[in-house]
Design an enzyme around this catalytic site. Structure first.
Site, mmCIF file in Angstrom:
data_model
loop_
_atom_site.group_PDB
_atom_site.id
_atom_site.type_symbol
_atom_site.label_atom_id
_atom_site.label_comp_id
_atom_site.label_asym_id
_atom_site.label_seq_id
_atom_site.Cartn_x
_atom_site.Cartn_y
_atom_site.Cartn_z
ATOM 1 N N LYS A 13 0.833 -1.204 0.000
ATOM 2 C CA LYS A 13 0.000 0.000 0.000
ATOM 3 C C LYS A 13 0.869 1.256 0.000
ATOM 4 O O LYS A 13 0.660 2.178 -0.787
ATOM 5 C CB LYS A 13 -0.919 0.018 1.239
ATOM 6 C CG LYS A 13 -1.785 -1.220 1.374
ATOM 7 C CD LYS A 13 -2.656 -1.184 2.624
ATOM 8 C CE LYS A 13 -1.927 -1.230 3.940
ATOM 9 N NZ LYS A 13 -1.215 -2.506 4.212
ATOM 10 N N ARG A 88 -9.016 0.708 9.979
ATOM 11 C CA ARG A 88 -8.615 -0.676 10.187
ATOM 12 C C ARG A 88 -9.637 -1.436 11.011
ATOM 13 O O ARG A 88 -9.437 -2.612 11.293
ATOM 14 C CB ARG A 88 -7.299 -0.690 10.953
ATOM 15 C CG ARG A 88 -6.081 -0.958 10.091
ATOM 16 C CD ARG A 88 -4.906 -0.919 11.038
ATOM 17 N NE ARG A 88 -3.757 -1.584 10.528
ATOM 18 C CZ ARG A 88 -2.787 -0.982 9.871
ATOM 19 N NH1 ARG A 88 -2.852 0.291 9.587
ATOM 20 N NH2 ARG A 88 -1.736 -1.671 9.482
ATOM 21 N N ARG A 122 11.632 -6.407 3.994
ATOM 22 C CA ARG A 122 11.542 -4.941 3.974
ATOM 23 C C ARG A 122 12.649 -4.312 4.809
ATOM 24 O O ARG A 122 12.965 -4.741 5.906
ATOM 25 C CB ARG A 122 10.191 -4.484 4.510
ATOM 26 C CG ARG A 122 10.121 -2.955 4.619
ATOM 27 C CD ARG A 122 8.737 -2.435 4.747
ATOM 28 N NE ARG A 122 8.028 -2.989 5.879
ATOM 29 C CZ ARG A 122 6.733 -2.799 6.101
ATOM 30 N NH1 ARG A 122 6.022 -2.074 5.262
ATOM 31 N NH2 ARG A 122 6.152 -3.333 7.141
ATOM 32 N N ARG A 155 12.040 -2.806 10.690
ATOM 33 C CA ARG A 155 11.015 -2.400 11.655
ATOM 34 C C ARG A 155 10.814 -3.500 12.692
ATOM 35 O O ARG A 155 10.814 -4.672 12.359
ATOM 36 C CB ARG A 155 9.681 -2.161 10.928
ATOM 37 C CG ARG A 155 9.566 -0.801 10.308
ATOM 38 C CD ARG A 155 8.371 -0.601 9.409
ATOM 39 N NE ARG A 155 7.079 -1.100 9.865
ATOM 40 C CZ ARG A 155 5.937 -0.900 9.210
ATOM 41 N NH1 ARG A 155 5.929 -0.182 8.084
ATOM 42 N NH2 ARG A 155 4.803 -1.391 9.660
ATOM 43 N N ARG A 166 0.248 -9.600 13.271
ATOM 44 C CA ARG A 166 -0.383 -8.585 12.409
ATOM 45 C C ARG A 166 -1.354 -9.229 11.417
ATOM 46 O O ARG A 166 -2.412 -8.681 11.119
ATOM 47 C CB ARG A 166 0.688 -7.784 11.666
ATOM 48 C CG ARG A 166 1.382 -6.794 12.578
ATOM 49 C CD ARG A 166 2.704 -6.359 12.007
ATOM 50 N NE ARG A 166 2.567 -5.438 10.908
ATOM 51 C CZ ARG A 166 3.536 -5.206 10.020
ATOM 52 N NH1 ARG A 166 4.682 -5.834 10.107
ATOM 53 N NH2 ARG A 166 3.353 -4.332 9.055
HETATM 54 P P1 AP5 Z 1 4.930 -1.655 1.735
HETATM 55 O O1 AP5 Z 1 4.553 -0.764 0.605
HETATM 56 O O2 AP5 Z 1 5.775 -1.091 2.825
HETATM 57 O O3 AP5 Z 1 3.621 -2.388 2.309
HETATM 58 P P2 AP5 Z 1 2.415 -1.790 3.142
HETATM 59 O O4 AP5 Z 1 1.176 -2.441 2.620
HETATM 60 O O5 AP5 Z 1 2.454 -0.304 3.171
HETATM 61 O O6 AP5 Z 1 2.778 -2.448 4.546
HETATM 62 P P3 AP5 Z 1 2.841 -1.900 6.026
HETATM 63 O O7 AP5 Z 1 3.515 -2.997 6.820
HETATM 64 O O8 AP5 Z 1 3.439 -0.538 6.148
HETATM 65 O O9 AP5 Z 1 1.373 -1.869 6.384
HETATM 66 P P4 AP5 Z 1 0.769 -2.085 7.705
HETATM 67 O O10 AP5 Z 1 -0.612 -1.804 7.303
HETATM 68 O O11 AP5 Z 1 0.954 -3.338 8.436
HETATM 69 O O12 AP5 Z 1 1.579 -1.098 8.662
HETATM 70 P P5 AP5 Z 1 1.353 0.393 9.043
HETATM 71 O O13 AP5 Z 1 2.621 1.116 8.910
HETATM 72 O O14 AP5 Z 1 0.127 0.926 8.392
HETATM 73 O O15 AP5 Z 1 5.675 -2.940 1.099
HETATM 74 C C1 AP5 Z 1 6.230 -3.940 1.916
HETATM 75 C C2 AP5 Z 1 7.571 -4.407 1.298
HETATM 76 O O16 AP5 Z 1 7.328 -5.022 0.041
HETATM 77 C C3 AP5 Z 1 8.567 -3.257 1.023
HETATM 78 O O17 AP5 Z 1 9.854 -3.714 1.336
HETATM 79 C C4 AP5 Z 1 8.436 -2.978 -0.491
HETATM 80 O O18 AP5 Z 1 9.650 -2.552 -1.037
HETATM 81 C C5 AP5 Z 1 8.011 -4.338 -1.008
HETATM 82 N N1 AP5 Z 1 7.029 -4.225 -2.103
HETATM 83 C C6 AP5 Z 1 5.954 -3.401 -2.132
HETATM 84 N N2 AP5 Z 1 5.252 -3.581 -3.263
HETATM 85 C C7 AP5 Z 1 5.906 -4.558 -3.949
HETATM 86 C C8 AP5 Z 1 5.664 -5.200 -5.186
HETATM 87 N N3 AP5 Z 1 4.613 -4.893 -5.939
HETATM 88 N N4 AP5 Z 1 6.521 -6.157 -5.584
HETATM 89 C C9 AP5 Z 1 7.601 -6.501 -4.826
HETATM 90 N N5 AP5 Z 1 7.899 -5.917 -3.651
HETATM 91 C C10 AP5 Z 1 7.042 -4.960 -3.208
HETATM 92 O O19 AP5 Z 1 0.966 0.238 10.600
HETATM 93 C C11 AP5 Z 1 1.909 -0.161 11.558
HETATM 94 C C12 AP5 Z 1 1.215 -0.314 12.893
HETATM 95 O O20 AP5 Z 1 0.663 0.951 13.330
HETATM 96 C C13 AP5 Z 1 0.011 -1.279 12.937
HETATM 97 O O21 AP5 Z 1 0.403 -2.628 13.083
HETATM 98 C C14 AP5 Z 1 -0.748 -0.739 14.156
HETATM 99 O O22 AP5 Z 1 -0.164 -1.131 15.353
HETATM 100 C C15 AP5 Z 1 -0.563 0.764 14.011
HETATM 101 N N6 AP5 Z 1 -1.652 1.366 13.222
HETATM 102 C C16 AP5 Z 1 -1.544 1.949 11.996
HETATM 103 N N7 AP5 Z 1 -2.740 2.365 11.553
HETATM 104 C C17 AP5 Z 1 -3.632 2.014 12.516
HETATM 105 C C18 AP5 Z 1 -5.043 2.141 12.626
HETATM 106 N N8 AP5 Z 1 -5.775 2.684 11.639
HETATM 107 N N9 AP5 Z 1 -5.629 1.677 13.755
HETATM 108 C C19 AP5 Z 1 -4.902 1.138 14.746
HETATM 109 N N10 AP5 Z 1 -3.578 0.965 14.704
HETATM 110 C C20 AP5 Z 1 -2.948 1.397 13.590
#
Ligand code: AP5
Length: 212
Positions: A13, A88, A122, A155, A166
């Site tokens: 994403k 979420r 990552r 991370r 997760r």
């Molecule tokens: P990446 O683009 O980083 O993936 P992402 O979907 O953004 O993954 P995240 O882990 O950041 O999402 P998340 O939803 O778990 O965490 P968030 O930060 O929101 O890609 C991942 C990897 O793959 C990278 O290395 C990239 O290079 C590679 N890649 C990407 N696309 C690719 C492709 N097409 N082909 C090959 N490789 C590719 O949240 C973190 C924490 O914050 C949560 O666990 C929670 O504790 C808290 N939090 C955040 N939002 C909320 C909420 N709304 N409510 C409650 N808690 C929350």
């Protein structure tokens, strides 16, 4: 255009949002990134959420909704935005509808093995936040960001025990949003398994932006 990027952790994403925000001239608002910045700056919010995030659980709805409401009230988010990682939970989605109804929800469809491969490889730049990957998009020099020279790290929530948690949390609390938004006619699905250039093409088709 007001967009939500919905999908499991590591679905790509954030990576797609970085490509799309310039096309749409809209801010990329990631709740995870906001929390990580607060943790790095050791603010009261950061101290409150650090252990929750490291363990792979969700921050409480009240805190998260208040944070997003405040962010979406800022001038740059009035015409459009990409919300990455919010909502979420159903409670977050219902709250969002009261202060900023969205146009489209993009559902990133990818099976668990793809997610695990992406999260375990990552590497994140501490300075500019760019997401590298040891296989799919490696830095030229280990631990050093190609773009800004910052330190590249793993991370805490990308460690194996947190990844499992997760995915469990995603299935229980976030996946129900797929049916929630589909019933409202707002959901479009994209196959998030291919490389990002291909996903970008599917995204443009799904949201009617082929001309861009
Ligand atoms: P990446 O683009 O980083 O993936 P992402 O979907 O953004 O993954 P995240 O882990 O950041 O999402 P998340 O939803 O778990 O965490 P968030 O930060 O929101 O890609 C991942 C990897 O793959 C990278 O290395 C990239 O290079 C590679 N890649 C990407 N696309 C690719 C492709 N097409 N082909 C090959 N490789 C590719 O949240 C973190 C924490 O914050 C949560 O666990 C929670 O504790 C808290 N939090 C955040 N939002 C909320 C909420 N709304 N409510 C409650 N808690 C929350």
């Amino acid at each position: 255009m007001k967009l939500i990027f919905l999908g499991p952790p590591g679905a790509g994403k954030g990576t797609l949002a970085v490509r799309v925000k310039e096309l749409l001239n809209a801010p990329h608002i990631s709740t995870g990134a906001i929390f990580r910045e607060a943790i790095a700056a050791k603010t009261s919010l950061g101290l409150k959420v650090k252990a929750i995030i490291d363990s792979g659980k969700l921050v409480d709805d009240e805190t998260t909704i208040a944070l997003v409401k405040e962010r979406l009230a800022q001038a740059d988010a009035q015409k459009g935005y990409i919300l990455d990682g919010f909502p979420r939970t159903i409670a977050q989605a219902e709250a969002l509808a009261t202060f900023s109804p969205v146009d489209t929800v993009v559902n990133f469809d990818i099976p668990d093995p793809g997610v695990i491969e992406r999260l375990s490889g990552r590497r994140v730049c501490r300075k500019c936040g760019f997401n590298w990957h040891t296989v799919f998009n490696p830095t030229k020099q280990e631990h050093v960001c190609d773009t800004c020279g910052g330190e590249v790290y793993i991370r805490d929530d990308d460690k194996p025990e947190a990844i499992g948690k997760r995915l469990e949390v995603y299935r229980e609390q976030t996946a129900p949003l797929i049916a929630f938004y589909r019933a409202k006619g707002l959901l479009v699905d994209i196959d998030a398994s291919p490389l990002v250039d291909e996903i970008l093409i599917s995204f443009k088709k799904a949201v009617g932006l082929q001309g861009l």
